[in-house]
Design an enzyme around this catalytic site. Sequence first.
Site, PDB file in Angstrom:
ATOM      1  N   GLU A 283      -6.584   4.387   8.055  1.00 32.17           N
ATOM      2  CA  GLU A 283      -6.476   5.831   7.821  1.00 32.17           C
ATOM      3  C   GLU A 283      -7.782   6.377   7.239  1.00 32.17           C
ATOM      4  OE1 GLU A 283      -2.826   5.379   5.674  1.00 32.17           O
ATOM      5  OE2 GLU A 283      -1.943   4.712   7.558  1.00 32.17           O
TER       6      GLU A 283
ATOM      7  N   GLY B 277       2.815   2.177  10.824  1.00 33.38           N
ATOM      8  CA  GLY B 277       3.734   3.305  10.693  1.00 33.38           C
ATOM      9  C   GLY B 277       4.463   3.661  11.972  1.00 33.38           C
TER      10      GLY B 277
ATOM     11  N   HIS C  71      -9.396   1.041   5.061  1.00 32.95           N
ATOM     12  CA  HIS C  71      -8.078   1.163   5.711  1.00 32.95           C
ATOM     13  C   HIS C  71      -8.216   2.006   6.972  1.00 32.95           C
ATOM     14  CE1 HIS C  71      -3.942   2.342   6.468  1.00 32.95           C
ATOM     15  NE2 HIS C  71      -3.611   1.225   5.851  1.00 32.95           N
TER      16      HIS C  71
ATOM     17  N   GLY D 156       5.162   1.357   4.574  1.00 29.22           N
ATOM     18  CA  GLY D 156       6.475   1.970   4.356  1.00 29.22           C
ATOM     19  C   GLY D 156       7.483   1.091   3.623  1.00 29.22           C
TER      20      GLY D 156
ATOM     21  N   SER E  29       3.875  -2.231  10.190  1.00 29.67           N
ATOM     22  CA  SER E  29       5.331  -2.273  10.388  1.00 29.67           C
ATOM     23  C   SER E  29       5.957  -3.613   9.977  1.00 29.67           C
ATOM     24  CB  SER E  29       5.694  -1.915  11.835  1.00 29.67           C
ATOM     25  OG  SER E  29       5.248  -0.595  12.131  1.00 29.67           O
TER      26      SER E  29
ATOM     27  N   GLU F 293      -4.967  -5.094  10.506  1.00 33.13           N
ATOM     28  CA  GLU F 293      -3.937  -4.073  10.732  1.00 33.13           C
ATOM     29  C   GLU F 293      -4.224  -3.366  12.057  1.00 33.13           C
ATOM     30  OE1 GLU F 293      -2.042  -2.817   6.764  1.00 33.13           O
ATOM     31  OE2 GLU F 293      -3.812  -1.565   7.003  1.00 33.13           O
TER      32      GLU F 293
ATOM     33  N   ASN G  50       0.872  -1.176   0.000  1.00 32.15           N
ATOM     34  CA  ASN G  50       0.000   0.000   0.000  1.00 32.15           C
ATOM     35  C   ASN G  50       0.907   1.224   0.000  1.00 32.15           C
ATOM     36  OD1 ASN G  50      -1.755   2.073   0.544  1.00 32.15           O
ATOM     37  ND2 ASN G  50      -2.353   1.345   2.582  1.00 32.15           N
ATOM     38  N   TRP G  51       0.987   1.870  -1.154  1.00 38.87           N
ATOM     39  CA  TRP G  51       1.926   2.990  -1.291  1.00 38.87           C
ATOM     40  C   TRP G  51       1.417   4.276  -0.632  1.00 38.87           C
ATOM     41  CZ3 TRP G  51       3.623   2.370  -7.198  1.00 38.87           C
ATOM     42  CH2 TRP G  51       4.306   1.150  -7.327  1.00 38.87           C
ATOM     43  N   LYS G  52       0.162   4.268  -0.194  1.00 39.82           N
ATOM     44  CA  LYS G  52      -0.440   5.445   0.472  1.00 39.82           C
ATOM     45  C   LYS G  52      -0.206   6.709  -0.370  1.00 39.82           C
ATOM     46  CE  LYS G  52      -0.104   3.056   4.854  1.00 39.82           C
ATOM     47  NZ  LYS G  52       0.001   3.126   6.313  1.00 39.82           N
TER      48      LYS G  52
HETATM   49  P1  13P Z   1       3.300   0.336   7.649  1.00 35.64           P
HETATM   50  O1  13P Z   1       3.810  -0.950   7.025  1.00 35.64           O
HETATM   51  O2  13P Z   1       4.017   1.546   7.163  1.00 35.64           O
HETATM   52  O3  13P Z   1       3.220   0.219   9.134  1.00 35.64           O
HETATM   53  O4  13P Z   1       1.790   0.505   7.123  1.00 35.64           O
HETATM   54  C1  13P Z   1       0.901  -0.551   7.233  1.00 35.64           C
HETATM   55  C2  13P Z   1      -0.327  -0.222   6.477  1.00 35.64           C
HETATM   56  O5  13P Z   1      -1.111   0.616   6.876  1.00 35.64           O
HETATM   57  C3  13P Z   1      -0.559  -0.922   5.203  1.00 35.64           C
HETATM   58  O6  13P Z   1      -1.855  -0.686   4.735  1.00 35.64           O
END
Ligand code: 13P
Length: 249
Positions: free
Chosen positions: A97, A173, A95, A235, A213, A167, A9-11
């Site tokens: 977020e 993150g 997600h 990330g 993470s 998650e 997931n490149w966000k």
């Molecule tokens: P990180 O791997 O940066 O913790 O993010 C996880 C995530 O939200 C994937 O959708």
Amino acid sequence: MRKPFIAGNWKMNLDLSEAVKLASGLKEELAGVTDLDIGVFPSAILLPDVVDALTGSGIVVGAQNMHNEEKGAFTGEISGPMIKSAGATHVILGHSERRHVFGESDELVNLKLKAAHKFGLSPIVCVGEKLEEREADRTAAIVERQVKAAFDGISREPAEATVIAYEPVWAIGTGRTATPEQANEVHVIIRRLLARLYDDELANGFRIQYGGSVKPENATALMAQPDVDGFLVGGASLKVDSFVGIIRY
Ligand code: 13P
């Protein structure tokens, strides 16, 4: 029996040239990997170029979110048919977020899941508890509520074609990963719930990813858990080396 599915997931990261470079690097490094499914989820505006860059690679491409309606006066939103017309096949829904920064409710995630199926996209539905919920011993209740609500009114066939990503919000993150045992415990809770909502066969074949993470250093131990069927990586999916390192767990 369940083919692992590792997705990046490149966000809200990478511009056009960075995204195409990353996609091309993954195509080159991962050529010939067929024992697991791999996907990337770039920003929606980059979908056509990333799809182009990955043509012939077997790596699937999806969007990070979508609106539940087909079209209309929803300024700034993106529909399922638009995602499909960009050549993508998958979509992430709910997600953390989206839920916690943009206020998406369980009900909205359910509408989006129905829309993804209707428009022929393969969804990854995210669930997970916040730190205070874990500390209050409410993890199972929260995750069960999110899964039940997301799958409300969804029949067996589309349910079977869905993936869930667990998650924990406190692990996203933050560099703080759930232990392999913590992840597996929640995956078992989700799988048992799916068996109650549908049946054992669906539950046993259902893929549940872990996210939060994930790095090359912890991927092997997490994947060694019986109910962890892959990852949704944030990330560490932004660089060829670290994403490939996770895939080669
Ligand atoms: P990180 O791997 O940066 O913790 O993010 C996880 C995530 O939200 C994937 O959708």
